[in-house]
Design a protein around this motif. Structure first.
Motif, short mmCIF file in Angstrom:
data_model
loop_
_atom_site.label_atom_id
_atom_site.label_comp_id
_atom_site.label_asym_id
_atom_site.label_seq_id
_atom_site.Cartn_x
_atom_site.Cartn_y
_atom_site.Cartn_z
N THR A 1 -3.18 7.51 4.04
CA THR A 1 -4.06 6.95 5.07
C THR A 1 -5.54 7.01 4.70
OG1 THR A 1 -4.23 9.08 6.23
CG2 THR A 1 -2.43 7.59 6.89
N ALA B 1 -7.72 -0.17 10.33
CA ALA B 1 -6.55 0.61 10.75
C ALA B 1 -6.27 0.34 12.23
CB ALA B 1 -6.79 2.10 10.52
N GLY C 1 -5.14 5.05 9.59
CA GLY C 1 -6.20 5.23 8.61
C GLY C 1 -6.97 6.50 8.89
N LEU D 1 -7.21 3.19 0.15
CA LEU D 1 -6.56 1.94 0.58
C LEU D 1 -7.43 0.73 0.23
CD1 LEU D 1 -5.21 3.20 4.01
CD2 LEU D 1 -3.79 2.31 2.13
N VAL E 1 -10.64 -2.89 4.85
CA VAL E 1 -9.37 -2.45 5.42
C VAL E 1 -9.64 -1.94 6.82
CG1 VAL E 1 -7.47 -0.79 5.27
CG2 VAL E 1 -8.36 -1.83 3.18
N TRP F 1 -4.78 -4.74 6.77
CA TRP F 1 -4.49 -3.96 7.99
C TRP F 1 -3.45 -2.91 7.68
CZ3 TRP F 1 -6.83 -3.73 12.58
CH2 TRP F 1 -7.71 -4.75 12.90
N VAL F 2 -3.71 -1.72 8.19
CA VAL F 2 -2.74 -0.64 8.06
C VAL F 2 -2.51 -0.02 9.44
CG1 VAL F 2 -3.29 -0.12 5.65
CG2 VAL F 2 -4.56 1.04 7.48
N ARG F 3 -1.38 0.62 9.61
CA ARG F 3 -1.07 1.26 10.91
C ARG F 3 -2.00 2.46 11.15
NH1 ARG F 3 -1.13 2.69 15.12
NH2 ARG F 3 0.46 3.48 16.51
N ALA G 1 0.84 -1.21 0.00
CA ALA G 1 0.00 0.00 0.00
C ALA G 1 0.87 1.26 0.00
CB ALA G 1 -0.93 -0.01 1.21
N SER G 2 2.12 1.09 -0.36
CA SER G 2 3.00 2.25 -0.35
C SER G 2 2.50 3.30 -1.34
CB SER G 2 4.44 1.84 -0.68
OG SER G 2 4.48 1.22 -1.94
#
Ligand SMILES: [Zn+2]
Length: 135
Positions: A17, A65, A49, A22, A63, A45-47, A12-13
């Motif tokens: 956010t 966060a 969002g 995403l 997704v 999962w992202v750190r 997801a680079s």
């Protein structure tokens, strides 16, 4: 019903956010990893969002966060966030979009999700049950 778990990474680079972006990115990339059919779901999962999560209604992708990156959005517990987003995948809308049918303490209500309620009232439970068993 078969329960199968598959872990992988998704790149997801460059997305930032914004959870809508995403989510679209995950949905565009995930089919190259796995075949999606029936009740298959993919949770990314992202750190950080723009809030706690986002999902396609009655879809396959969501997704979540670890935390919102804006001060005004409360940080839900991770298990609550994933249950809420998975509920969307099985057709449950947010309480505010449920035309008054969700009228008890329910995880689809942002307030109760924030408070850690992990259950559905009858209306959303019946939607999810119907969609889980539908082919
Ligand atoms: Zn509800």
């Amino acid at each position: 019903m078969y329960i199968l778990e598959h872990y992988n990474k998704w790149d997801a680079s460059g997305i930032g956010t914004n959870l809508s972006q995403l989510l679209d990115d995950l949905a565009n990339e995930a089919p190259s990893y796995i075949d999606i059919e029936y009740n298959d779901i993919v949770i990314g999962w992202v750190r950080w969002g723009s809030n706690n999560g986002m999902a396609y209604l009655d879809g396959h992708y969501a997704v979540c966060a670890e935390a919102p990156d804006v001060w005004y959005w409360p940080n839900w517990q991770d298990d609550i966030a994933v249950q809420h987003e998975m509920s969307h995948l099985f057709g449950a809308q947010d309480t505010v979009e449920s035309c008054g049918n969700c009228n008890d303490e329910c995880i689809m209500d942002y307030w109760y999700a924030w408070q850690g309620y992990a259950h559905w009232e009858w209306y959303h439970r019946s939607i999810i049950d119907d969609n889980i068993w539908r082919q």
